[in-house]
Design a protein around this motif. Sequence first.
Motif, PDB file in Angstrom:
ATOM      1  N   ARG A 242       0.826  -1.211   0.000  1.00 37.92           N
ATOM      2  CA  ARG A 242       0.000   0.000   0.000  1.00 37.92           C
ATOM      3  C   ARG A 242       0.858   1.257   0.000  1.00 37.92           C
ATOM      4  O   ARG A 242       0.369   2.335   0.318  1.00 37.92           O
ATOM      5  CB  ARG A 242      -0.912   0.006   1.227  1.00 37.92           C
ATOM      6  CG  ARG A 242      -1.800  -1.195   1.340  1.00 37.92           C
ATOM      7  CD  ARG A 242      -2.700  -1.125   2.562  1.00 37.92           C
ATOM      8  NE  ARG A 242      -3.596   0.008   2.507  1.00 37.92           N
ATOM      9  CZ  ARG A 242      -4.660   0.155   3.306  1.00 37.92           C
ATOM     10  NH1 ARG A 242      -4.935  -0.755   4.193  1.00 37.92           N
ATOM     11  NH2 ARG A 242      -5.423   1.211   3.215  1.00 37.92           N
ATOM     12  N   GLU A 243       2.114   1.148  -0.375  1.00 34.71           N
ATOM     13  CA  GLU A 243       3.037   2.273  -0.247  1.00 34.71           C
ATOM     14  C   GLU A 243       2.590   3.500  -1.047  1.00 34.71           C
ATOM     15  O   GLU A 243       2.823   4.626  -0.624  1.00 34.71           O
ATOM     16  CB  GLU A 243       4.443   1.859  -0.677  1.00 34.71           C
ATOM     17  CG  GLU A 243       5.160   0.992   0.337  1.00 34.71           C
ATOM     18  CD  GLU A 243       6.644   0.868   0.038  1.00 34.71           C
ATOM     19  OE1 GLU A 243       7.280   1.892  -0.253  1.00 34.71           O
ATOM     20  OE2 GLU A 243       7.150  -0.267   0.089  1.00 34.71           O
ATOM     21  N   CYS A 244       1.971   3.298  -2.207  1.00 35.52           N
ATOM     22  CA  CYS A 244       1.558   4.434  -3.035  1.00 35.52           C
ATOM     23  C   CYS A 244       0.156   4.932  -2.692  1.00 35.52           C
ATOM     24  O   CYS A 244      -0.303   5.918  -3.255  1.00 35.52           O
ATOM     25  CB  CYS A 244       1.608   4.058  -4.518  1.00 35.52           C
ATOM     26  SG  CYS A 244       3.279   3.844  -5.152  1.00 35.52           S
TER      27      CYS A 244
ATOM     28  N   ARG B  76       0.276  11.836  -0.729  1.00 38.36           N
ATOM     29  CA  ARG B  76       0.307  10.609  -1.519  1.00 38.36           C
ATOM     30  C   ARG B  76       1.394  10.776  -2.570  1.00 38.36           C
ATOM     31  O   ARG B  76       1.542  11.840  -3.153  1.00 38.36           O
ATOM     32  CB  ARG B  76      -1.051  10.344  -2.169  1.00 38.36           C
ATOM     33  CG  ARG B  76      -2.161  10.070  -1.146  1.00 38.36           C
ATOM     34  CD  ARG B  76      -3.491   9.819  -1.843  1.00 38.36           C
ATOM     35  NE  ARG B  76      -4.505   9.420  -0.892  1.00 38.36           N
ATOM     36  CZ  ARG B  76      -5.283  10.258  -0.231  1.00 38.36           C
ATOM     37  NH1 ARG B  76      -5.153  11.552  -0.422  1.00 38.36           N
ATOM     38  NH2 ARG B  76      -6.189   9.817   0.615  1.00 38.36           N
ATOM     39  N   THR B  77       2.130   9.713  -2.840  1.00 39.57           N
ATOM     40  CA  THR B  77       3.284   9.839  -3.713  1.00 39.57           C
ATOM     41  C   THR B  77       3.400   8.642  -4.647  1.00 39.57           C
ATOM     42  O   THR B  77       2.883   7.554  -4.350  1.00 39.57           O
ATOM     43  CB  THR B  77       4.572   9.974  -2.881  1.00 39.57           C
ATOM     44  OG1 THR B  77       5.685  10.041  -3.769  1.00 39.57           O
ATOM     45  CG2 THR B  77       4.753   8.788  -1.960  1.00 39.57           C
ATOM     46  N   ILE B  78       4.090   8.870  -5.766  1.00 41.22           N
ATOM     47  CA  ILE B  78       4.346   7.798  -6.725  1.00 41.22           C
ATOM     48  C   ILE B  78       5.784   7.300  -6.631  1.00 41.22           C
ATOM     49  O   ILE B  78       6.176   6.393  -7.365  1.00 41.22           O
ATOM     50  CB  ILE B  78       4.074   8.279  -8.165  1.00 41.22           C
ATOM     51  CG1 ILE B  78       4.957   9.503  -8.480  1.00 41.22           C
ATOM     52  CG2 ILE B  78       2.600   8.575  -8.361  1.00 41.22           C
ATOM     53  CD1 ILE B  78       4.932   9.936  -9.929  1.00 41.22           C
ATOM     54  N   LEU B  79       6.560   7.887  -5.731  1.00 38.75           N
ATOM     55  CA  LEU B  79       7.978   7.539  -5.651  1.00 38.75           C
ATOM     56  C   LEU B  79       8.227   6.056  -5.352  1.00 38.75           C
ATOM     57  O   LEU B  79       9.150   5.460  -5.923  1.00 38.75           O
ATOM     58  CB  LEU B  79       8.679   8.410  -4.617  1.00 38.75           C
ATOM     59  CG  LEU B  79       8.787   9.899  -4.975  1.00 38.75           C
ATOM     60  CD1 LEU B  79       9.487  10.663  -3.857  1.00 38.75           C
ATOM     61  CD2 LEU B  79       9.537  10.083  -6.295  1.00 38.75           C
TER      62      LEU B  79
ATOM     63  N   TRP C 224       0.240  10.383 -11.067  1.00 36.55           N
ATOM     64  CA  TRP C 224       0.567  11.701 -10.492  1.00 36.55           C
ATOM     65  C   TRP C 224      -0.233  12.816 -11.164  1.00 36.55           C
ATOM     66  O   TRP C 224      -0.790  13.691 -10.483  1.00 36.55           O
ATOM     67  CB  TRP C 224       2.055  11.974 -10.669  1.00 36.55           C
ATOM     68  CG  TRP C 224       2.457  13.368 -10.288  1.00 36.55           C
ATOM     69  CD1 TRP C 224       2.610  13.872  -9.033  1.00 36.55           C
ATOM     70  CD2 TRP C 224       2.726  14.444 -11.194  1.00 36.55           C
ATOM     71  NE1 TRP C 224       2.965  15.209  -9.095  1.00 36.55           N
ATOM     72  CE2 TRP C 224       3.044  15.579 -10.406  1.00 36.55           C
ATOM     73  CE3 TRP C 224       2.736  14.562 -12.589  1.00 36.55           C
ATOM     74  CZ2 TRP C 224       3.359  16.816 -10.977  1.00 36.55           C
ATOM     75  CZ3 TRP C 224       3.052  15.786 -13.161  1.00 36.55           C
ATOM     76  CH2 TRP C 224       3.360  16.893 -12.349  1.00 36.55           C
ATOM     77  N   PHE C 225      -0.358  12.797 -12.462  1.00 39.87           N
ATOM     78  CA  PHE C 225      -0.997  13.895 -13.173  1.00 39.87           C
ATOM     79  C   PHE C 225      -2.521  13.848 -13.072  1.00 39.87           C
ATOM     80  O   PHE C 225      -3.183  14.889 -12.964  1.00 39.87           O
ATOM     81  CB  PHE C 225      -0.582  13.871 -14.651  1.00 39.87           C
ATOM     82  CG  PHE C 225      -1.104  15.040 -15.433  1.00 39.87           C
ATOM     83  CD1 PHE C 225      -0.540  16.302 -15.290  1.00 39.87           C
ATOM     84  CD2 PHE C 225      -2.176  14.891 -16.325  1.00 39.87           C
ATOM     85  CE1 PHE C 225      -1.024  17.383 -16.007  1.00 39.87           C
ATOM     86  CE2 PHE C 225      -2.661  15.971 -17.039  1.00 39.87           C
ATOM     87  CZ  PHE C 225      -2.081  17.216 -16.885  1.00 39.87           C
ATOM     88  N   TYR C 226      -3.096  12.635 -13.089  1.00 39.36           N
ATOM     89  CA  TYR C 226      -4.555  12.527 -13.159  1.00 39.36           C
ATOM     90  C   TYR C 226      -5.221  12.219 -11.824  1.00 39.36           C
ATOM     91  O   TYR C 226      -6.445  12.198 -11.749  1.00 39.36           O
ATOM     92  CB  TYR C 226      -4.950  11.432 -14.160  1.00 39.36           C
ATOM     93  CG  TYR C 226      -4.552  11.741 -15.579  1.00 39.36           C
ATOM     94  CD1 TYR C 226      -5.208  12.741 -16.305  1.00 39.36           C
ATOM     95  CD2 TYR C 226      -3.534  11.043 -16.214  1.00 39.36           C
ATOM     96  CE1 TYR C 226      -4.846  13.026 -17.611  1.00 39.36           C
ATOM     97  CE2 TYR C 226      -3.166  11.317 -17.520  1.00 39.36           C
ATOM     98  CZ  TYR C 226      -3.821  12.313 -18.219  1.00 39.36           C
ATOM     99  OH  TYR C 226      -3.461  12.589 -19.511  1.00 39.36           O
TER     100      TYR C 226
END
Length: 401
Positions: A131-133, A146-149, A172-174
């Motif tokens: 569930r990291e993202c 919230r991050t996509i890294l 990230w964008f949407y």
Amino acid sequence: MRVLLVHNYYGSTAPSGENKVFEAERTMLERHGETVEVFTRHSDEIRGKGLWGLLKGALCTIGNPFAARALKKKIREFRPDVVHFHNTFPLISPLAIRTAKKSGAKVVMTLHNYRMVCAAGIPMRGGKVCRECFVISEQSNNRTIRTILPAICHRCYRGSLMATLPLALNIWFYRKRWTKWVDKFIVLSEFQKRIMIECGLPDEKGGVKGNFIQSNNQNIPNNRTIRSGVVFVGRLSDEKGVKTLLKAWQIFEQSEQSNNRTILTLIGDGVQRAEYESLATGLNVRFLGKLSHDEVLKELSGAKLLVMPSEWWETFGLVVIEAAMCGTPAVVSDLGALPDLVQDGRCGEVFKAGDAHALAGAIRRLLERTDYDEVCKNCREEAETRYAEEANYRQLMDLYS
């Protein structure tokens, strides 16, 4: 009602339940007199095209203005009341959703997986749910970050940085734009709705509607006097719990109470098939590979039980319902939507995901139940009541309304 259905078919080498659901809903709407048109693309367009195919898929994932323009033309010609998206990855892209919103039509989207927040679509890494993202606990100005890294660092899509990056950028964008452009999201279970609300989906925009059994499948034989064996249907991969199943089957066969003549049948294919065949050496296990839908139903109707040992958050589990329509109970893991489908004890057994001993025990208990015929009857009744086409059609029209 005028309904435009939008879907990007997955590659033909990887048959998808999403493709089946899209086609089934189209047939259901047409059968009930609705006016339906479709806008589709197919991932086969970029398969086998080398570097150009990979580049085109990556760019389209981030945003495909050409698909959006083609959809705009389709909407202008058809003038739908509702534009219903099933899958936009990779060739349609979310830009098409913005186009539909601007047209004035109502926009509906079915969330068949978790790709809106997970680059892999399946929130699983290292054999465990990840569930990291989804939500990072750090706070900035009292807001959850919230991050996509993590997806980029772990190369979550196919273990490739170049393959993961377009999907991560898409998220990230949407991420915030989805909820502005879509009027109603359809999720397949209450469990999935809870997860998506945690990820930012507004509660009022989420509607629950599971999958269904088509009317022409409701004459599946359910009164076979001879049932034998255990069957698995699905992709042969670790997230589907196949490795755990084979370990459990070894335990089951070694048990003094087990019937060593019982056969486990695996239907489906995947890149790990050779590995699983090696693990099954010496066991009463057969691999049938891919079968037609009718052949799968025949196997389900003749089996003593179905096993679905998934180790990720299944959004639904259509094969469990198809088995139930055959009067065949199921053993399922305790993750995602699966426990809700079998009602532990009434229509099957639920076991702790990833626990081979628990799975072997659940299989043995169900096979030895003295009220097994009653369980089979419960399965059929449950499928006809909750997952028949007519009830599903009414749910869908309520959501459209």
